[in-house]
Design an enzyme around this catalytic site. Structure first.
Site, mmCIF file in Angstrom:
data_model
loop_
_atom_site.group_PDB
_atom_site.id
_atom_site.type_symbol
_atom_site.label_atom_id
_atom_site.label_comp_id
_atom_site.label_asym_id
_atom_site.label_seq_id
_atom_site.Cartn_x
_atom_site.Cartn_y
_atom_site.Cartn_z
ATOM 1 N N ARG A 125 -10.930 -0.650 -4.086
ATOM 2 C CA ARG A 125 -10.234 -1.947 -3.440
ATOM 3 C C ARG A 125 -9.998 -2.873 -4.772
ATOM 4 O O ARG A 125 -10.786 -3.108 -5.610
ATOM 5 C CB ARG A 125 -10.888 -2.640 -2.668
ATOM 6 C CG ARG A 125 -10.874 -2.040 -1.107
ATOM 7 C CD ARG A 125 -9.276 -2.131 -0.385
ATOM 8 N NE ARG A 125 -9.485 -1.468 0.661
ATOM 9 C CZ ARG A 125 -8.867 -0.431 1.116
ATOM 10 N NH1 ARG A 125 -8.602 0.360 0.075
ATOM 11 N NH2 ARG A 125 -8.872 0.034 2.417
ATOM 12 N N HIS A 156 -1.598 3.104 -4.304
ATOM 13 C CA HIS A 156 -2.470 3.178 -3.205
ATOM 14 C C HIS A 156 -2.056 4.535 -2.495
ATOM 15 O O HIS A 156 -1.748 4.591 -1.440
ATOM 16 C CB HIS A 156 -2.161 2.072 -2.231
ATOM 17 C CG HIS A 156 -3.567 2.290 -1.398
ATOM 18 N ND1 HIS A 156 -4.008 0.606 -0.836
ATOM 19 C CD2 HIS A 156 -4.387 2.872 -0.783
ATOM 20 C CE1 HIS A 156 -5.014 0.992 0.030
ATOM 21 N NE2 HIS A 156 -5.366 2.219 -0.158
#
Ligand code: NAP
Length: 311
Positions: A226, A274
């Site tokens: 993250r 991502h």
């Protein structure tokens, strides 16, 4: 008849509608799966993802579990209306994808592939022969489902793999660490560092200037965990000083990463959007169906989120 309310984003519906119905049928479950819930009190299970169609879980008074399509739950654990059991996604295909992403980028760094693929200029350079993998220590922060899969893949190629987690672990062939002293040991040796921790208040900015400074000069960083795990300003200054050689970043504080962000176009940063490990509907549907089967049989759910830990 078990009522499943599919409250993930609408684009997921065609991917899951038939696959999930078939996975439930294979387990002998009698279900209806709908994209709306006119009577929230009749809903038994909610399938959800961040940015899904509901934010208030209060009306779902008989809901037995909220089943998330994502592995990360940081945007759900802070929702005060979500009092039902929450299960995160642990999808075998997602796990495989992450091991492939990490292995690919570790090998890129280890072999110095950029030096041969980019900017070929007609000069025969025979001055950099990479060491064999067993001489290249790799550290992984976060030794859960994904960190362990990445560790196993790298270990199978003979990289010396060090893993760090909150709790103590013993894993065949992997040096495991926990606690602050363990983190210092791992960082001081990791020539390539992979971040695979969840975003929680405890992990935010955990890779800060002081910890980056512990790493060997020229070390590489791969972050498919993250964005907020890294202090961005500290990383940029470590990259600019050459202390950190390169970073491959898949996740960011703001996604999509804004076009003017300094990570884009930085000569020592690779941005991937991502894509390290997506949820795969065919395998994920089986995981969802198995959890529904467990709920209907009164068994414990798989992959339940611990709200106090935040992951
Ligand atoms: P997981 O199984 O819950 O593992 C998390 C690991 O992090 C565990 O080893 C845990 O330690 C460790 N950890 C958590 N808090 C810590 C702390 N404060 N200090 C030290 N270690 C800590 O999660 P996962 O399934 O492997 O997924 C990891 C993360 O990957 C997800 O949360 C998500 O953010 C990210 N992800 C990214 C993508 C992508 O496409 N980029 C895809 C899927 C997931 P313990 O083992 O001691 O609990």
């Amino acid at each position: 008849m078990t009522q499943i309310y599919f409250a993930a984003t609408p684009k997921q519906w065609p991917l899951y509608r038939d696959t999930l119905a078939q996975a439930c049928a294979r387990l002998g479950l009698d279900v209806t799966i709908t994209q709306n819930a006119p009577d929230p009190a009749a809903v038994d299970y909610i399938i959800f993802e961040p940015d899904g169609v509901i934010q208030d879980f209060t009306p779902f008074t008989n809901c037995k579990a909220v089943l998330n399509l994502w592995a990360g739950v940081e945007r759900l654990v802070t929702n005060p209306t979500l009092t039902q059991p929450l299960c995160r996604m642990v999808d075998p295909a997602m796990t495989e994808s992450m091991a492939e992403y990490v292995t690919g980028h570790v090998l890129r760094y280890h072999l110095g592939l950029d030096g041969h693929i980019l900017n070929q200029d007609g000069i025969w350079r025979h001055d950099h022969i990479p060491p064999i993998a067993r001489k290249r220590p790799v550290g992984i922060l976060g030794m859960g489902q994904l960190g362990q899969a990445a560790a196993r893949a790298l270990h199978s190629l003979n990289f010396p793999v060090m893993g760090w987690s909150r709790s103590e672990k013993s894993l065949h062939g992997i040096e495991t660490y926990h606690g602050e002293a363990g983190l210092v040991q791992l960082l001081s040796r990791a020539e390539i560092l992979v971040l695979l921790m969840p975003r929680t208040p405890q992990t935010e900015n955990m890779l800060n200037a002081a910890r980056l400074a512990l790493m060997p000069r020229g070390a590489k960083i791969i972050n498919p965990g993250r964005g907020p795990l890294i202090d961005d300003d500290a990383l940029l200054s470590a990259l600019n000083s050459g202390h950190i050689g390169h970073a491959t970043l898949d996740v960011f504080r703001i996604e999509p990463l804004p076009a003017q962000h300094p990570f884009w176009g930085h000569p020592n940063v690779t941005v991937t959007p991502h894509i390290a490990a997506d949820t795969h509907p065919d395998t994920a549907a089986q995981v969802l169906a198995e959890n529904i089967r467990r709920g209907e049989a009164g068994l414990a759910f798989l992959h339940i989120v611990d709200r106090t830990r935040g992951y």
